[in-house]
Scaffold this active site. Structure first.
Site, PDB file in Angstrom:
ATOM      1  N   LYS A  12       0.820  -1.211   0.000  1.00  0.00           N
ATOM      2  CA  LYS A  12       0.000   0.000   0.000  1.00  0.00           C
ATOM      3  C   LYS A  12       0.861   1.271   0.000  1.00  0.00           C
ATOM      4  CE  LYS A  12      -4.054  -2.216   2.095  1.00  0.00           C
ATOM      5  NZ  LYS A  12      -5.086  -2.131   3.169  1.00  0.00           N
ATOM      6  N   TYR A  52     -13.041  -2.427  -2.746  1.00  0.00           N
ATOM      7  CA  TYR A  52     -13.528  -2.269  -1.369  1.00  0.00           C
ATOM      8  C   TYR A  52     -15.041  -2.073  -1.315  1.00  0.00           C
ATOM      9  CZ  TYR A  52      -8.642  -2.073   0.030  1.00  0.00           C
ATOM     10  OH  TYR A  52      -7.322  -2.393   0.270  1.00  0.00           O
ATOM     11  N   THR A  94      -5.911  -7.754  10.074  1.00  0.00           N
ATOM     12  CA  THR A  94      -6.253  -6.469   9.446  1.00  0.00           C
ATOM     13  C   THR A  94      -5.853  -5.287  10.337  1.00  0.00           C
ATOM     14  OG1 THR A  94      -8.124  -7.502   8.327  1.00  0.00           O
ATOM     15  CG2 THR A  94      -8.186  -5.094   8.553  1.00  0.00           C
ATOM     16  N   ARG A 105       2.138  -6.852   8.831  1.00  0.00           N
ATOM     17  CA  ARG A 105       1.419  -5.768   9.511  1.00  0.00           C
ATOM     18  C   ARG A 105       1.895  -5.624  10.956  1.00  0.00           C
ATOM     19  NH1 ARG A 105      -4.441  -7.414   6.927  1.00  0.00           N
ATOM     20  NH2 ARG A 105      -4.466  -5.922   5.183  1.00  0.00           N
ATOM     21  N   ASN A 115      -2.473   0.087   6.713  1.00  0.00           N
ATOM     22  CA  ASN A 115      -1.955  -1.185   7.223  1.00  0.00           C
ATOM     23  C   ASN A 115      -1.072  -1.929   6.224  1.00  0.00           C
ATOM     24  OD1 ASN A 115      -3.945  -2.032   5.533  1.00  0.00           O
ATOM     25  ND2 ASN A 115      -5.095  -3.215   7.051  1.00  0.00           N
ATOM     26  N   HIS A 118      -2.200  -5.354   1.125  1.00  0.00           N
ATOM     27  CA  HIS A 118      -3.469  -6.006   0.796  1.00  0.00           C
ATOM     28  C   HIS A 118      -3.181  -7.405   0.281  1.00  0.00           C
ATOM     29  CE1 HIS A 118      -7.349  -6.836  -1.104  1.00  0.00           C
ATOM     30  NE2 HIS A 118      -6.657  -7.257  -2.145  1.00  0.00           N
ATOM     31  N   GLU A 129      -9.636  -9.837  -8.568  1.00  0.00           N
ATOM     32  CA  GLU A 129      -8.730  -8.719  -8.318  1.00  0.00           C
ATOM     33  C   GLU A 129      -7.580  -8.684  -9.332  1.00  0.00           C
ATOM     34  OE1 GLU A 129      -7.722  -9.023  -4.119  1.00  0.00           O
ATOM     35  OE2 GLU A 129      -9.848  -8.827  -3.555  1.00  0.00           O
TER      36      GLU A 129
HETATM   37  P1  DAT Z   1      -8.181  -6.978   4.860  1.00  0.00           P
HETATM   38  O1  DAT Z   1      -7.394  -5.839   4.245  1.00  0.00           O
HETATM   39  O2  DAT Z   1      -7.416  -7.625   5.986  1.00  0.00           O
HETATM   40  O3  DAT Z   1      -8.684  -7.966   3.854  1.00  0.00           O
HETATM   41  P2  DAT Z   1     -10.885  -5.876   4.971  1.00  0.00           P
HETATM   42  O4  DAT Z   1     -11.107  -6.425   3.603  1.00  0.00           O
HETATM   43  O5  DAT Z   1     -11.909  -6.159   6.023  1.00  0.00           O
HETATM   44  O6  DAT Z   1      -9.472  -6.343   5.578  1.00  0.00           O
HETATM   45  O7  DAT Z   1     -10.739  -4.288   4.914  1.00  0.00           O
HETATM   46  C1  DAT Z   1     -10.045  -3.700   3.838  1.00  0.00           C
HETATM   47  C2  DAT Z   1      -9.263  -2.512   4.351  1.00  0.00           C
HETATM   48  O8  DAT Z   1     -10.163  -1.528   4.901  1.00  0.00           O
HETATM   49  C3  DAT Z   1      -8.304  -2.827   5.500  1.00  0.00           C
HETATM   50  O9  DAT Z   1      -7.088  -3.373   5.044  1.00  0.00           O
HETATM   51  C4  DAT Z   1      -8.145  -1.487   6.135  1.00  0.00           C
HETATM   52  C5  DAT Z   1      -9.517  -0.863   5.973  1.00  0.00           C
HETATM   53  N1  DAT Z   1     -10.288  -1.086   7.208  1.00  0.00           N
HETATM   54  C6  DAT Z   1     -10.918  -2.221   7.599  1.00  0.00           C
HETATM   55  N2  DAT Z   1     -11.525  -2.074   8.786  1.00  0.00           N
HETATM   56  C7  DAT Z   1     -11.252  -0.796   9.176  1.00  0.00           C
HETATM   57  C8  DAT Z   1     -11.586  -0.016  10.330  1.00  0.00           C
HETATM   58  N3  DAT Z   1     -12.314  -0.504  11.331  1.00  0.00           N
HETATM   59  N4  DAT Z   1     -11.133   1.272  10.374  1.00  0.00           N
HETATM   60  C9  DAT Z   1     -10.393   1.792   9.351  1.00  0.00           C
HETATM   61  N5  DAT Z   1     -10.045   1.107   8.241  1.00  0.00           N
HETATM   62  C10 DAT Z   1     -10.468  -0.165   8.158  1.00  0.00           C
HETATM   63 MG    MG Z   2     -10.082  -7.774   2.379  1.00  0.00          MG
END
Ligand code: DAT
Ligand code: MG
Length: 136
Positions: A12, A52, A94, A105, A115, A118, A129
């Site tokens: 990222k 997203y 995450t 991470r 974070n 991805h 994707e």
């Molecule tokens: P991951 O990236 O582990 O697959 P995800 O698909 O649930 O997790 O979410 C995508 C991204 O969105 C994640 O990397 C960071 C952001 N995100 C997720 N939950 C969040 C939160 N509670 N506050 C801020 N950003 C968040």
């Molecule tokens: Mg995800």
């Protein structure tokens, strides 16, 4: 027995800005996975929205799209035995506050808003994707 599969990953914008690309790629290679394609590029707003879409209703969504499109990322296709799950385990949770030490991470990220990496969460999403970010 795990199958050979492909996953999609992105380093990222925070990690590219902070010059962590080399260390992250080293960890992926050391794990036995293969980097098949790799490109430094900007994510478009359309790509970020599609990637997203499951988070569209969340309060942090606008920030997430701004963050992901605000600087270059490193897009990767990664292959190997159980590549989807293996990348997820290399990445860690995450929320970096919950990510174990030794995960990407856990070691490089400070909070969930930025974070570092991805990785696709299923083989089906990986295929989707890879098309979204690399085209056919
Ligand atoms: P991951 O990236 O582990 O697959 P995800 O698909 O649930 O997790 O979410 C995508 C991204 O969105 C994640 O990397 C960071 C952001 N995100 C997720 N939950 C969040 C939160 N509670 N506050 C801020 N950003 C968040
Ligand atoms: Mg995800």
């Amino acid at each position: 027995m795990a199958a050979i599969e492909k996953t999609y990953s992105m380093i990222k914008p925070d990690a590219v800005r902070d010059r962590k690309v080399g260390e992250i790629i080293s960890r992926i290679e050391r794990s036995g996975l293969t980097i098949e394609r790799m490109e430094l590029a900007y994510v478009t707003v359309e790509q970020a929205d599609e990637n997203y879409k499951h988070l569209k209703d969340k309060p942090f969504y606008p920030n997430l799209i701004a963050f992901m499109t605000g600087g270059p990322v490193v897009k990767m296709v990664i292959s190997g035995l159980g590549a989807v799950a293996k990348m997820r385990s290399l990445m860690g949770a995450t929320n970096p506050l919950e990510a174990a030490p030794g995960t990407i991470r856990g070691d490089f990220a400070i909070d969930v808003n930025s974070n570092v990496i991805h990785g696709s969460d299923s083989v089906e999403n990986a295929e989707r994707e890879i098309k979204l970010f690399f085209g056919e």
